[in-house]
Design an enzyme around this catalytic site. Structure first.
Site: not given
Length: 476
Positions: A109, A112, A129, A163
């Site tokens: 994240p 991201g 993703e 994940c």
């Protein structure tokens, strides 16, 4: 792609109305290190099939795979439709300064956010993703042996560097005590009495990841495992008991072979705990009472949900795949690659009375082939609102060959094992009228078993070690 003609109103019957899907243009794919072949090749196939050109940025952490992609890909694809950019953070930052028509990123994240900020400067659409901490609730009314095998299989597959792996367990103190010997037995069954010597247990991808995960071992009480070797990047399958929510193991996605157990007083407390944190990529729930599983499903929010099993929901091409909130804010469809977006959250539920997937070690060639054979055609993942729920059953333990055949039939029939088992008479279930013909599934299963039996051992494959198990079978 063919035009999709749509319904017309009465006054427009003489006109033509249709949807035409055009390629975006130039697509940037930034792939991760945990499945470095699979997670760049899957979006690449979708992007090129839709008519796009692609810039590929493999992870610099998986150095051998990065070099392999840069050197070998041109042997199989026209150089006019793709380019490979290698390098680290500095090169990726410079790359993101350019304008792309679409960006597909798989990773953490925190990174991201950087990708999304770079895309916002050019109003470029993105698919992120991302990951998160996936809770696994285990109720008091459950088959602890079955739960332990499935949780251990999902947690320690690819050394926990997945994940969608269960990140931590929520259960009562009584259930924790019952789970401990069952988890110890399952780990021994999968990896032997000395997991360090097992060919089925992977290693951490690099020194940085090794040190990060090793630092989490001080959380809670060390109940199982805990052995490490920095020279080999080895961390034994580890279970931490009585972990507090404020401890380091509960502050970040673990992404390693470590399973914390957080004690809760009831199902309601577990649900409140899940809802008090960021919405996860997937929630797992185990119980012999379907009402308990349904309660967790109805009262929580996540990208995916899997009842009485782990990981297996991602093998179904009939279910969308993606997250919600921080786990995966933007997603694309399974079937159409870079293109249109049919929304829906994926949910699956297995029977709690038997064992299918964890019949072999989580990192053995057969286990990898089971997942690989069912996911090798998956294009770009997706999802958003609600809900697709799959209910399947599991056969009783009748030997590994039987498990393998039924497992392959399950995978090949896109999740309609309920109908297969009812026809075969192996479990108490109602026939599913939508299930494919049993003979077709069985023939495919036998063929796949014969093919798997010819595969070389995982440690003899002549590919980079960090390529991961699922993509490694592409070399056959």
């Amino acid at each position: 792609m063919k035009d999709e003609h749509v319904d017309k109103s009465l006054v427009l019957q003489l006109d033509s109305a249709f949807i035409r899907k055009d390629p975006y243009g130039v697509v940037l794919i930034i792939s991760p290190w945990n499945y470095p072949i699979h997670l760049f090749l899957v979006p690449l196939i979708g992007a090129i099939a839709a008519g796009n050109c692609v810039i590929i940025k493999p992870s610099e952490i998986a150095k051998n795979t990065e070099r392999l992609i840069a050197e070998v890909l041109s042997c199989y694809l026209d150089n006019d439709c793709f380019a490979v950019v290698t390098g680290g953070v500095q090169e990726t930052t410079r790359l993101l300064e350019n304008k792309f028509d679409y960006i597909f990123f798989t990773g953490s994240p925190s990174v991201g956010k950087v990708v999304m900020m770079a895309a916002a400067r050019h109003l470029t659409p993105v698919t992120l993703e991302l990951g998160g901490k996936n809770p696994c609730y285990v109720s008091d009314c459950c088959d602890v042996q079955n739960v332990a095998r499935r949780v251990a299989w999902g947690r320690f597959f690819n050394a926990g560097q997945t994940c969608v792996a269960p990140d931590y367990v929520l259960c009562s103190l009584e259930t924790q005590e019952r789970l401990m010997p069952a988890l110890r037995q399952a780990i021994t069954e999968f990896f032997g009495s000395n997991p360090r010597d097992s060919p089925d247990l992977g290693r951490m991808v690099g020194e940085e990841q090794f040190r990060r995960v090793r630092a989490l071992l001080g959380s809670g009480r060390l109940a199982i495992g805990g052995h490490t070797d920095e020279r080999e990047l080895y961390i034994a399958p580890t279970v931490l008991a009585d972990v507090l929510p404020t401890e380091p193991a509960m502050q970040q996605e673990i992404f390693g072979p470590v399973l914390p157990i957080v004690v809760v007083g009831s199902m309601d407390e577990a649900i409140d705990f899940i809802n008090s944190r960021e919405r996860p990529l997937v929630i797992y729930a185990f119980s012999s009472d379907s009402k308990v599983v349904n309660q967790v499903l109805e009262r929580t929010s996540s990208g995916s949900f899997c009842g009485n099993d782990t990981l297996m929901h991602v093998t179904l091409t009939s279910l969308p795949f993606g997250g919600i909130g921080r786990s995966r804010p933007h997603n694309l469809p399974l079937a159409s690659g870079v293109g249109s977006c049919p929304w829906g959250l994926s949910h699956a539920e297995s029977g709690s009375w038997g064992d299918v997937a964890p019949c072999v070690s989580p990192c053995s060639p057969i286990s990898a082939a089971l997942l690989w054979s069912s996911t090798r055609f998956l294009p770009l993942p997706v999802c958003c609102p609600k809900l697709n729920v799959l209910r399947v059953c599991a056969t009783k333990r009748l030997g590994k060959l039987h498990h393998l055949v039924v497992s392959l039939a399950f995978l090949s029939s896109t999740g309609t094992l309920r109908g297969f088992c009812a026809r075969a008479g192996t479990c108490p279930a109602q026939a599913d009228p939508g299930a494919p013909h049993m003979l077709l599934s069985l023939v495919y299963s036998v063929v796949m078993y014969l093919w798997v039996s010819e595969l070389p051992p995982a440690n003899s494959l002549s590919i980079p070690q960090e390529c991961g198990l699922i993509p490694s079978f592409r070399t056959k």
